[in-house]
Design a protein around this motif. Structure first.
Motif, mmCIF file in Angstrom:
data_model
loop_
_atom_site.group_PDB
_atom_site.id
_atom_site.type_symbol
_atom_site.label_atom_id
_atom_site.label_comp_id
_atom_site.label_asym_id
_atom_site.label_seq_id
_atom_site.Cartn_x
_atom_site.Cartn_y
_atom_site.Cartn_z
ATOM 1 N N MET A 1 0.817 -1.260 0.122
ATOM 2 C CA MET A 1 -0.056 0.055 -0.083
ATOM 3 C C MET A 1 1.104 1.356 0.056
ATOM 4 O O MET A 1 0.512 2.356 -0.577
ATOM 5 C CB MET A 1 -0.938 -0.124 1.151
ATOM 6 N N GLN B 1 0.905 4.259 -2.823
ATOM 7 C CA GLN B 1 0.762 5.637 -2.383
ATOM 8 C C GLN B 1 1.836 6.548 -3.036
ATOM 9 O O GLN B 1 1.419 7.607 -3.392
ATOM 10 C CB GLN B 1 0.517 5.771 -0.881
ATOM 11 N N ARG C 1 -8.744 1.140 1.244
ATOM 12 C CA ARG C 1 -7.733 2.223 1.155
ATOM 13 C C ARG C 1 -7.907 2.938 -0.266
ATOM 14 O O ARG C 1 -7.570 4.254 -0.244
ATOM 15 C CB ARG C 1 -6.308 1.608 1.245
ATOM 16 N N LYS D 1 -9.432 -5.297 1.943
ATOM 17 C CA LYS D 1 -8.524 -4.110 2.511
ATOM 18 C C LYS D 1 -8.079 -2.949 1.650
ATOM 19 O O LYS D 1 -7.835 -1.910 1.963
ATOM 20 C CB LYS D 1 -7.212 -4.761 3.219
#
Length: 318
Positions: free
Chosen positions: A162, A166, A196, A192
């Motif tokens: 993640m 990002q 996000r 999940k």
């Protein structure tokens, strides 16, 4: 090609950029793969993570892109785990096929290096494909798994994935679709990720690197990075291992087993290259290292002289 080092409190980022003038172009042949980045990897404090970022092709900022995520070195008892991402416009999928991105597990180490090198040097590839990797040190893996509030390897993996997604967003990549090789049950991981990143089409699947070329590209970046991180590993403990001959790092590798048995410190255990939290390492230490005893912490609550509790002075106050 320029290597730009960016330090933060807990990690180091290294951004790979194209030369901005004719003089700096002299270095392009010397810094065209992670072979040339070896000194930077070796220079890291091995207890920290390091992130390498390619420059973002302009087309990836304008056109909707697919992004793939995969890792290398999840199972070994030695060395870092590396997470990688690769991205390119949806319309540029043919570039991945032309590079030869396929199931990275079916490619030889030499072939992976060739593909990675071409990814960074051939104009048709570097003009539409970008990548990033995070080298997660053995020390970070172990301390995460051993700390009071434990963080499993799956959580470490998901956080890295993640975080790299990002990084791509922050760098301006126009992400439309994300493809991820799963960690644990695909459905839970996908849920999940969607929580996000709700605006992306996200697909989490087993063996995604053999199904989606963009995931295979990410896997190649991760594997090449791990291979070279091991080749240039420097031991802060002062060990000199000729050609870094400690094997693949997998528990079943006889060379790795021999390295573990020959490099036990009776007090401190193993060099920082070793993942202490692996049962292979724990078992190797069980019958050889010194037993340690630690004093139990004082369980008495602090009191004032005469046994008066501190809380008494706050009762009834306004």
């Amino acid at each position: 090609m320029e290597v730009v080092e960016i330090k933060t409190e807990n990690e180091t980022k290294v951004k790979i950029e194209e030369p901005q003038d004719e003089d700096s172009k002299e270095n392009i042949d010397r810094i065209n793969s992670l072979k040339s980045l070896g000194p930077f990897i070796a220079g890291r404090v091995n207890s920290q993570n390091t992130i390498y970022l390619s420059d973002v092709p302009d087309i990836c900022k304008d056109k909707p892109c697919m992004l793939g995520v995969d890792e290398a070195g999840r199972g070994p008892v030695l060395g870092p785990m590396v997470y990688g991402i690769s991205y390119c416009p949806l319309e540029s999928k043919s570039a991945l096929n032309e590079l030869g991105c396929a199931d990275s597990k079916q490619l030889t180490e030499e072939k992976r290096e060739i593909i990675f090198n071409e990814l960074n040097t051939l104009e048709y590839a570097k003009s539409c494909v970008g990548w990033a990797v995070e080298i997660i040190s053995p020390n970070v893996i172990c301390t995460s798994m051993y700390r009071r509030t434990k963080c499993s390897l799956n959580e470490v993996s998901m956080d890295s994935a993640m975080g790299l997604i990002q990084q791509a967003i922050d760098a301006g990549v126009n992400i439309a679709e994300v493809y991820v090789d799963t960690v644990g049950p695909p459905e839970k991981y996908q849920e999940k990720l969607l929580k996000r990143f709700p605006n992306f089409k996200i697909t989490v699947a087993k063996k995604a690197d053999s199904t989606y070329p963009i995931v295979s590209a990410a896997s190649i970046c991760a594997k090449v990075t791990r291979d070279h991180a091991l080749k240039v590993w420097q031991f802060p403990e002062g060990l000199i291992i000729k050609d870094n001959a400690f094997g693949s790092g997998y528990p079943g590798d006889p060379v790795t087993k021999r390295f573990l048995s020959e490099h036990i410190d009776l007090v401190f255990g193993f060099p920082r290259l070793v993942r202490f939290s692996w049962s292979t390492a724990e078992n190797a230490l069980a019958d050889k290292a010194y037993d340690m005893e630690f004093d139990e912490p004082d369980s008495e609550k602090p009191k004032f002289a005469g046994g008066t509790k501190l809380t008494k002075f706050f009762k009834g106050t306004t």
